[in-house]
Design an enzyme around this catalytic site. Sequence first.
Site, PDB file in Angstrom:
ATOM      1  N   LYS A   1       1.811  -9.433  -9.643  1.00  0.00           N
ATOM      2  CA  LYS A   1       0.543  -9.045 -10.246  1.00  0.00           C
ATOM      3  C   LYS A   1      -0.247  -8.235  -9.241  1.00  0.00           C
ATOM      4  O   LYS A   1      -0.252  -8.544  -8.056  1.00  0.00           O
ATOM      5  CB  LYS A   1      -0.248 -10.284 -10.666  1.00  0.00           C
ATOM      6  CG  LYS A   1      -1.562  -9.972 -11.356  1.00  0.00           C
ATOM      7  CD  LYS A   1      -2.257 -11.249 -11.789  1.00  0.00           C
ATOM      8  CE  LYS A   1      -3.571 -10.934 -12.498  1.00  0.00           C
ATOM      9  NZ  LYS A   1      -4.268 -12.165 -12.930  1.00  0.00           N
ATOM     10  N   GLY A   2      -0.886  -7.199  -9.718  1.00  0.00           N
ATOM     11  CA  GLY A   2      -1.694  -6.361  -8.840  1.00  0.00           C
ATOM     12  C   GLY A   2      -2.803  -5.696  -9.617  1.00  0.00           C
ATOM     13  O   GLY A   2      -3.130  -6.087 -10.739  1.00  0.00           O
ATOM     14  N   GLY A   3      -3.384  -4.664  -9.011  1.00  0.00           N
ATOM     15  CA  GLY A   3      -4.468  -3.953  -9.673  1.00  0.00           C
ATOM     16  C   GLY A   3      -4.008  -3.258 -10.933  1.00  0.00           C
ATOM     17  O   GLY A   3      -4.786  -3.026 -11.845  1.00  0.00           O
TER      18      GLY A   3
ATOM     19  N   GLN B   1       0.366  -6.806 -14.622  1.00  0.00           N
ATOM     20  CA  GLN B   1       1.388  -7.814 -14.344  1.00  0.00           C
ATOM     21  C   GLN B   1       2.765  -7.261 -14.670  1.00  0.00           C
ATOM     22  O   GLN B   1       2.923  -6.440 -15.568  1.00  0.00           O
ATOM     23  CB  GLN B   1       1.134  -9.072 -15.182  1.00  0.00           C
ATOM     24  CG  GLN B   1      -0.199  -9.745 -14.889  1.00  0.00           C
ATOM     25  CD  GLN B   1      -0.510 -10.826 -15.907  1.00  0.00           C
ATOM     26  OE1 GLN B   1      -0.475 -10.584 -17.111  1.00  0.00           O
ATOM     27  NE2 GLN B   1      -0.813 -12.013 -15.432  1.00  0.00           N
ATOM     28  N   VAL B   2       3.774  -7.743 -13.936  1.00  0.00           N
ATOM     29  CA  VAL B   2       5.163  -7.345 -14.172  1.00  0.00           C
ATOM     30  C   VAL B   2       5.962  -8.595 -14.509  1.00  0.00           C
ATOM     31  O   VAL B   2       5.935  -9.582 -13.766  1.00  0.00           O
ATOM     32  CB  VAL B   2       5.771  -6.638 -12.948  1.00  0.00           C
ATOM     33  CG1 VAL B   2       7.235  -6.290 -13.214  1.00  0.00           C
ATOM     34  CG2 VAL B   2       4.986  -5.374 -12.619  1.00  0.00           C
TER      35      VAL B   2
ATOM     36  N   LYS C   1       6.068  -3.955 -17.318  1.00  0.00           N
ATOM     37  CA  LYS C   1       4.742  -3.901 -16.702  1.00  0.00           C
ATOM     38  C   LYS C   1       3.698  -3.899 -17.800  1.00  0.00           C
ATOM     39  O   LYS C   1       3.663  -3.016 -18.652  1.00  0.00           O
ATOM     40  CB  LYS C   1       4.599  -2.661 -15.827  1.00  0.00           C
ATOM     41  CG  LYS C   1       3.229  -2.584 -15.137  1.00  0.00           C
ATOM     42  CD  LYS C   1       3.186  -1.521 -14.056  1.00  0.00           C
ATOM     43  CE  LYS C   1       3.218  -0.138 -14.656  1.00  0.00           C
ATOM     44  NZ  LYS C   1       3.033   0.905 -13.615  1.00  0.00           N
TER      45      LYS C   1
ATOM     46  N   ASP D   1       0.698   6.779  -4.368  1.00  0.00           N
ATOM     47  CA  ASP D   1       0.652   5.366  -3.955  1.00  0.00           C
ATOM     48  C   ASP D   1       1.976   4.956  -3.318  1.00  0.00           C
ATOM     49  O   ASP D   1       2.558   3.930  -3.666  1.00  0.00           O
ATOM     50  CB  ASP D   1       0.331   4.468  -5.152  1.00  0.00           C
ATOM     51  CG  ASP D   1      -0.166   3.092  -4.724  1.00  0.00           C
ATOM     52  OD1 ASP D   1      -0.610   2.951  -3.569  1.00  0.00           O
ATOM     53  OD2 ASP D   1      -0.094   2.151  -5.536  1.00  0.00           O
TER      54      ASP D   1
END
Length: 626
Positions: free
Chosen positions: A311-313, A316-317, A332, A429
Amino acid sequence: MPSELKVLHIVLVLLYTLSSSTYNSNGNWTLEGSAADNSIGDTILTNTKKHSCGQTFNNESIPIKDSSFSFHFLFGIVPEHTQSGSHGMSFVISPTAGLPGASSDQYLGLFNETTNGKSSNHVIAIELDIQKDQEFGDIDDNHVAMVMRLSIVYSHPDQQLNVTLFPAEIPVPPRKPLLSLNRDLSPYFLEEMYYGYTASTGSIGAFHYMLSSYATPKVENPTWEFIVVPTLPPYPKKSSDRTKKILAVCLTLAVFAVFVASGICFVFYTRHKKVKEVLEEWEIQYGPHRFAYKELLNATKDFKEKQLLGKGGFGQVFKGTLPGSNAEIAVKRTSHDSRQGMSEFLAEISTIGRLRHPNLVRLLGYCRHKENLYLVYDFTPNGSLDKYLDRNENQERLTWEQRFKIIKDVASALLHLHQEWVQIIIHRDIKPANVLIDHEMNARIGDFGLAKLYDQGLDPQTSRVAGTFGYIAPELLRTGRATTSTDVYAFGLVMLEVVCGRRMIERRAPENEEVLVDWILELWESGKLFDAAEESIRQEQNRGEIELLLKLGLLCAHHTELIRPNMSAVMQILNGVSQLPDNLLDVVRAENLRGMPETSIEVLLGLNLYSVGTMTLTNSFLSHGR
């Protein structure tokens, strides 16, 4: 007890024997409470009424003090329920022909809460109890008088009371009594006393029948051949109760059926609403396959927590398995408060969906449902590169060959994005967490959520600062414009992290080693560049390649944009087509191009001319940083 209550008609015999006379049960009897005579001459002590008691006493007193006696009686119990009984009945010898004020339930029509347990009562009773009452110290719940005949014989000379049980069908009683008591009963008796029977019900009804009795002038166990055991009628079932029960059952079933039908309809409705999808016009132009939301639900097991990979900005995956093909996928899902919205989503499916490169994570398709956006990728079982950079003793360390290949894989992917495809793509990124490792340890760039798409030949700049802190080039913070050179900057840092096996910022490291770039440059200046590599790969046969990647990493991560090479030059150096000059340290030390020695500028020209072909000097410096 419960097992014996399965027998509805419980029959026992009472015969009364006294030394002076023979007594007939058809004599003068007093009925109290719920007791009544039935049509065949039997006495019914209780009936269907709950919490009631009945008494029947012979009106003629008998001389009993200092005498022997025998009591034998025939009675029957028909309970309301076959699996549980009421309270029972008793044979009683009393100073009076009746026990006024007696209570029902556990008191059996003998006593009440006030009179119970007082010796001054001069009441002697044999309980024929069919329910265990702890407060009275009942010996067990297998009570006498349920399915057996009972004989009560007292010998005054021997001062012995015997109680014998045996089946109603057997005419001769057994020789051995069930219970024996050695005690003089004379103190409990008065000169003249009365005998009778009592019974009570509680929350469950029961018919207690008193069937017959007689007397004989001696103590004995008589034969019972002349006794005919009657057949007692079953407990009456009120038709109204049966009707009520049937109606109650039918009503319950009807309500249950309506409830189930409503539940099924609700589930189908919500399920249909849950998976209902709307196809927008903008989706038609994009090539990737659109997955049905229901298909993703099945693949990820309704997006269960145990399927969550990270999970990130961006959101969720989840890990999933496509039904039918058993292909493993990564889905994702953008969260509601995600920084990635519709514009980024459109950019991603429009770019990576058409990209085909072995070092780019393949986009299999997408889905859009309500406010959520979903991207479906190939699953990479070995996770992301960042876990190999953590100095965990349990984490497997990468070999030098694996590290070198990972760096070349990432460089190849960036070259394809920047220069080889029909459009320029800026990833924006690049970091270890976005470098995924497949089952063959090949590196693939993933997460194009921040990618920007530009037509080849147009100004490839954006006005939105995005990326991960620490990997953002200095000029991007100043101007807010992302270029291909900002990707090169982040790639240079990743290259240094892979070679050194650590993060670019290590708070636990010694003070002069906290910042990775500064520490490597310091070692290079002191002639110890090789010592920057992780100890596990620091072998002499790897020295040339290790120092090459450290120098190239510092060059790519230079704080001045124009000093960085483009990805074409990087790939040629990694493949051995081009070499770094010996005076590269001067270039890396330089703050900017002004004041830089002419030989150093020629080094930069040489690096960039490999990738720009016949471009002029000016165009070279302007175009390499797209």
